[in-house]
Write a protein that holds these residues in place. Structure first.
Motif, short mmCIF file in Angstrom:
data_model
loop_
_atom_site.label_atom_id
_atom_site.label_comp_id
_atom_site.label_asym_id
_atom_site.label_seq_id
_atom_site.Cartn_x
_atom_site.Cartn_y
_atom_site.Cartn_z
N ILE A 31 -9.48 6.59 2.59
CA ILE A 31 -9.96 7.33 3.44
C ILE A 31 -9.61 7.21 4.85
O ILE A 31 -10.34 7.67 5.83
N ALA A 32 -8.87 6.32 5.25
CA ALA A 32 -8.43 6.18 6.58
C ALA A 32 -8.18 7.33 7.60
O ALA A 32 -8.52 7.42 8.49
N GLU A 33 -7.44 8.30 6.78
CA GLU A 33 -7.24 9.80 7.59
C GLU A 33 -8.30 10.52 8.09
O GLU A 33 -8.42 11.51 8.92
N PHE A 80 0.58 -1.44 -0.08
CA PHE A 80 -0.09 0.08 -0.11
C PHE A 80 0.89 1.39 0.10
O PHE A 80 0.66 2.04 0.87
N LEU A 81 1.84 1.50 -1.17
CA LEU A 81 2.53 2.72 -1.15
C LEU A 81 3.42 2.90 0.04
O LEU A 81 3.61 4.05 0.37
N GLY A 82 3.82 1.84 0.86
CA GLY A 82 4.65 1.95 1.88
C GLY A 82 4.03 2.46 3.00
O GLY A 82 4.84 2.65 4.00
N ARG A 83 2.77 2.30 3.16
CA ARG A 83 2.09 2.96 4.41
C ARG A 83 1.93 1.61 5.52
O ARG A 83 1.72 2.09 6.71
N ASN A 84 2.08 0.50 4.94
CA ASN A 84 1.67 -0.75 5.86
C ASN A 84 2.71 -1.78 5.78
O ASN A 84 3.28 -1.92 4.82
N TYR A 85 2.97 -2.53 6.98
CA TYR A 85 3.35 -3.67 7.03
C TYR A 85 2.41 -4.73 6.91
O TYR A 85 1.82 -5.18 8.19
N CYS A 88 -8.98 2.34 11.61
CA CYS A 88 -8.71 2.61 10.24
C CYS A 88 -7.38 2.65 9.72
O CYS A 88 -6.92 2.58 8.47
N LYS A 89 -6.51 2.94 10.59
CA LYS A 89 -5.06 3.06 10.30
C LYS A 89 -4.13 1.77 10.69
O LYS A 89 -3.08 1.93 10.50
N TYR A 90 -4.88 0.78 11.12
CA TYR A 90 -4.25 -0.40 11.49
C TYR A 90 -3.72 -1.05 10.26
O TYR A 90 -4.35 -1.16 9.35
#
Length: 326
Positions: free
Chosen positions: A262-264, A37-42, A281-283
């Motif tokens: 839309i997590a933010e 996800f574009l580096g947002r998550n592990y 949402c940001k998990y």
């Protein structure tokens, strides 16, 4: 003029390094770069492919994880690995030098695969919604979306499909050859068949202070590509959480997990819901949220294809079906 641009523009400098230095160096044959996800998550299938490789191959490979500005710490990721920040100097170096890439989204527009590199695209959902070339109307600001996506997907060596339905859709949506599609199911769903899944779920509930004596409802809607304002995507939560708490609070808690686009936008602080509604949402990893959920409420999200592996109840809250289905 070219030299001046290199010295005044960071991106131009990095691209020059790729073309004139890194690409002249031999590929690192046992290096693998992962990005989710574009580096947002592990998270997602890249995470579970990585964990499998750590278990089966260990130090035979060097593993590199790319993250955005919210860079993960070493403690977030199991196993021996390196982390790089997206669009840093090291990112450009590793993306050019790694033999293997594992992604779940489209890669940077300007990146062209080197000869000898192998790109595994896992994608990130079963495409119930129309994608790319199956879409007639585009609500995106980028009118070149289809052309760009086609160009990017030509760099994919393999594309993972979760089921026969996805295999058929990917061929038309991405104009992707069937012989390069690997229909094996999503690696991210393996956790739902783990012999330790009950133990994992109990540990997660304890970690995030979710009452063990209450049932857990996961609300995981998709995003609407026609809902946006001047700042980008928006989402209007169509749940009356206060009413739900009054009716269900003695027996249930609710976990909120929107699409990453839309997590933010989700904020339930100050609403008196601290012991009832939890904002996830940001998990990073929704697969872990599946494990701790007794029921899932969704709409058109591909979440339901994954959650179905648990054979637990699902509700479809499709309040805008008349508009959305067409």
């Amino acid at each position: 003029k070219k030299l001046k641009r290199m010295l005044t523009n960071k991106a131009a400098f990095n691209h020059a390094l790729i073309d004139h230095l890194y690409k002249k160096m031999p590929l690192k044959q046992n290096y693998i770069m992962f990005e989710s996800f574009l580096g947002r998550n592990y998270s997602d299938s890249p995470k579970y492919i990585y964990l499998y490789m750590q278990e089966k191959y260990g130090d035979q490979f060097t593993y590199i994880w790319a993250f955005d500005k919210s860079k993960k710490t070493k403690s977030d990721i199991k196993g021996k690995h390196k982390t790089v920040r997206r669009y840093s100097l090291r990112y450009y170096y590793y993306m050019t030098m790694c033999k293997y890439w594992v992604h779940n989204m489209r890669q940077p527009v300007w990146w062209n695969k080197r000869k000898g590199q192998v790109f595994l695209e896992t994608w990130h959902g079963t495409p119930l919604k129309k994608l790319v070339f199956d879409m007639e109307d585009l609500h995106f600001s980028n009118k070149d979306y289809k052309r760009i996506t086609y160009t990017q997907s030509r760099n994919w060596d393999y594309l993972i499909s979760a089921n026969p339905f996805s295999t058929k859709v990917f061929q038309s949506a991405f104009m992707f050859p069937k012989e390069q599609i690997i229909e094996i199911g999503y690696p991210r769903n393996d956790i739902m068949y783990s012999p330790d899944k009950e133990k994992i779920a109990a540990a997660l509930k304890e970690k995030y202070h979710i009452p063990a004596d209450k049932k857990t409802v996961l609300y995981a809607p998709t995003w609407r590509d026609d809902e946006y304002d001047l700042e980008g995507q928006v989402f209007d939560l169509k749940l009356d959480l206060k009413k739900m708490k009054a009716k269900l609070g003695d027996e249930y808690v609710v976990l909120l997990r929107t699409h990453y686009h839309i997590a933010e936008k989700m904020d339930i602080s100050g609403m008196g819901l601290d012991d009832f509604a939890f904002n996830f949402c940001k998990y990073d990893d929704i697969s872990e949220l599946y494990l701790i959920s007794d029921i899932c409420i969704t709409d058109y999200s591909s979440v339901f294809f994954d959650y179905a592996n648990l054979k637990r109840p699902m509700l479809f809250y499709t309040y805008d079906l008349d508009k959305y289905r067409d």
